[in-house]
Write a protein that holds these residues in place. Sequence first.
Motif, mmCIF file in Angstrom:
data_model
loop_
_atom_site.group_PDB
_atom_site.id
_atom_site.type_symbol
_atom_site.label_atom_id
_atom_site.label_comp_id
_atom_site.label_asym_id
_atom_site.label_seq_id
_atom_site.Cartn_x
_atom_site.Cartn_y
_atom_site.Cartn_z
ATOM 1 N N SER A 165 0.942 -0.730 0.101
ATOM 2 C CA SER A 165 0.260 0.122 0.383
ATOM 3 C C SER A 165 0.853 1.613 -0.406
ATOM 4 O O SER A 165 0.587 2.388 -0.188
ATOM 5 C CB SER A 165 -0.819 0.127 1.720
ATOM 6 N N ASP A 261 -3.432 -4.715 8.813
ATOM 7 C CA ASP A 261 -3.942 -5.149 7.260
ATOM 8 C C ASP A 261 -3.923 -6.013 6.556
ATOM 9 O O ASP A 261 -4.442 -6.596 5.484
ATOM 10 C CB ASP A 261 -3.252 -4.211 5.762
ATOM 11 N N ASN A 306 -7.954 -3.517 0.352
ATOM 12 C CA ASN A 306 -7.370 -3.171 -1.205
ATOM 13 C C ASN A 306 -8.196 -4.355 -1.652
ATOM 14 O O ASN A 306 -8.867 -5.086 -0.162
ATOM 15 C CB ASN A 306 -5.915 -3.645 -1.704
ATOM 16 N N PHE A 332 -9.324 3.350 3.108
ATOM 17 C CA PHE A 332 -8.872 3.195 1.828
ATOM 18 C C PHE A 332 -7.596 3.021 1.184
ATOM 19 O O PHE A 332 -6.931 4.089 2.107
ATOM 20 C CB PHE A 332 -10.575 3.896 0.747
ATOM 21 N N MET A 333 -7.382 1.853 0.100
ATOM 22 C CA MET A 333 -5.831 2.756 0.146
ATOM 23 C C MET A 333 -5.726 3.907 -1.410
ATOM 24 O O MET A 333 -6.896 3.816 -2.060
ATOM 25 C CB MET A 333 -5.113 1.285 -0.990
ATOM 26 N N ASN A 335 -2.687 5.666 -3.935
ATOM 27 C CA ASN A 335 -2.350 6.013 -4.522
ATOM 28 C C ASN A 335 -0.918 6.512 -4.534
ATOM 29 O O ASN A 335 -0.785 7.677 -4.700
ATOM 30 C CB ASN A 335 -2.251 5.602 -5.812
ATOM 31 N N TYR A 344 -3.042 -0.223 -9.956
ATOM 32 C CA TYR A 344 -4.225 1.462 -8.282
ATOM 33 C C TYR A 344 -5.940 0.694 -8.268
ATOM 34 O O TYR A 344 -6.362 0.298 -8.206
ATOM 35 C CB TYR A 344 -3.933 1.907 -8.572
ATOM 36 N N LEU A 347 -6.615 -2.680 -7.989
ATOM 37 C CA LEU A 347 -6.783 -2.997 -6.094
ATOM 38 C C LEU A 347 -7.732 -2.201 -5.608
ATOM 39 O O LEU A 347 -7.689 -2.732 -4.313
ATOM 40 C CB LEU A 347 -5.304 -2.490 -5.647
ATOM 41 N N ALA A 348 -7.425 -1.379 -5.983
ATOM 42 C CA ALA A 348 -8.941 -0.091 -5.014
ATOM 43 C C ALA A 348 -9.942 -0.674 -5.378
ATOM 44 O O ALA A 348 -11.034 0.961 -6.157
ATOM 45 C CB ALA A 348 -8.334 1.258 -5.400
ATOM 46 N N HIS A 354 -15.390 -0.841 -9.746
ATOM 47 C CA HIS A 354 -14.737 -1.757 -8.869
ATOM 48 C C HIS A 354 -15.027 -3.052 -8.736
ATOM 49 O O HIS A 354 -16.653 -3.268 -8.962
ATOM 50 C CB HIS A 354 -13.624 -1.887 -7.556
#
Length: 394
Positions: A165, A261, A306, A332-333, A335, A344, A347-348, A354
Motif C-alpha cells: 500500500s 492490513d 484493498n 481505503f488505499m 496511490n 491501482y 486494488l482500489a 471496481h
Amino acid sequence: MESGFTSGNDSFWEFLQPLRRAASTAAGCKPVNSIKYALLKAALARLPERKLFCPMPFKMIEIERGGSTNLCCWLPRSPGRLDEKGLMDIWNSPGAQEIRASILDGTFRYCDLERCPYFVSGSLPLQKNITDGPYAEIIRKRVTKLDTAKVFLAMDPRCNLRCISCRSDYTRISEEEQDEVKRLMGSVKRDLSHITAIGLSGSGDPFVSPETREFLFNHDAVQYPHLKFYLLTNGQMFNQTCWEQMKNVRDAVASVQVSIDAATRETYEKVRLGGSFVNLRENLRLISDLRRKGKIREFIISFVVNALNFREMKDFARLGFELGCDQIAFSFMSNWCTFSEEEYRDLALHLPEHKDHAALKETLADPVFRDPRVFLHNLSGLQARRILGDSMFV
C-alpha cells in the motif's frame, strides 16, 4: 479532552443544502453539486451561523522528507520549510496563520474540500456548537498564533517491510539524506519545551530509523513531563527488549498504533512483504498486555483496505476486540506513486467501478462495523468527537 460538539439537527446534508442554495443565488445560477471556494464565501456571508470548524491546522504540524511541512495532508499549501528557521517559527509563520484564518472565516480556501474525508463525510462540527475546550477559545478570540505544537515526524522513510500500500521496494536513504534527518531531529529537540506531543513515524518505522530510535531510547521524560508520544509502527520490532530500552520514555507513551492490513498469516505475508505474522502476533499480545495494565493509554490496530484483504475486515475487527484495542481503524488505499493507474484500479475496490465494490459495501453493512471501537476513517463517516479530541491518530 472532548469538545462541546453536539450534533443535534445539524447533519451534514442540512448544512450543505442551504449553502448550495445561497451560493447559487449569489452566483445567479442553478443549484451546484460541488461547493467551490468563491461560492462558499458568498454563501457564508448570507449564513454565517453555518461556518464549519476543522481543528487539524491548529492541532499539529507534520515534518516531511527534506524539511517540508504541512498542517494537514489535505492542505495543498505548506506553512513553510524547516531550513534555517526553527520549528515554532514555521508553526506560527504567516502562511500557517493564513491557513488557520481560512478555517475561522469558514471559507477553507486553502483546503482540498473535494478530497478531504472530514469535509466530505460531514464530520466537521459547526463553529457555533463548540462551546468548551481549547477550540472554543480559539474560535471566540480568532486565534491564529499558538504557543505550543504537536509534531508528527515523517521525514525518515526507512522501514523493514515492503507493504504494497505504500512502497514498491525496501527504502534506503543516502548519507546526505541521513544527515538531513539528523538536522531535522535536532530542530525538533531544540523546541521540546514548546512541543506537547510527538508522533513517530509517518513514513517509515520508528524502530528502524536510528534517529527516532535513539530519541525514544534516550529521551528524558522527567525533564519534559508535558511531552507525550504517539507511536505508529508495523509492530515487528516492538518486543519486550524494545520496551525495556524505552524505559526513560515509557510513562510518556500516550498511544501505540500497529498497522497490519490482514487477519491471517497468508494474507499478511502477501501485503506486508518481509514481515512475520507469528512474530507480529507475539508482539501484539505484549502491547495488549501493556494496555490492560495501564502502561500505555491507547492501543490501535489499523488496516488499509484493498482487493487482496477486504474479506478479512470482519475478522480483523474481532482481532481488535480480542486484543482489547481502543480503536480498530480502517481506511481505503491511496496511490502514493507506488502503482500504475491500472494497477491501482485493480486494488482500489473502494472505487465504485471496481468489480468487488458491491462486495465491500456488503461487508461494511455487517453489525461489527457499528461497534464504537471500529473507526472507518475515509471509508465512511468520521467521528467528530475524535477529530476534536487530543489524539494525534484521528
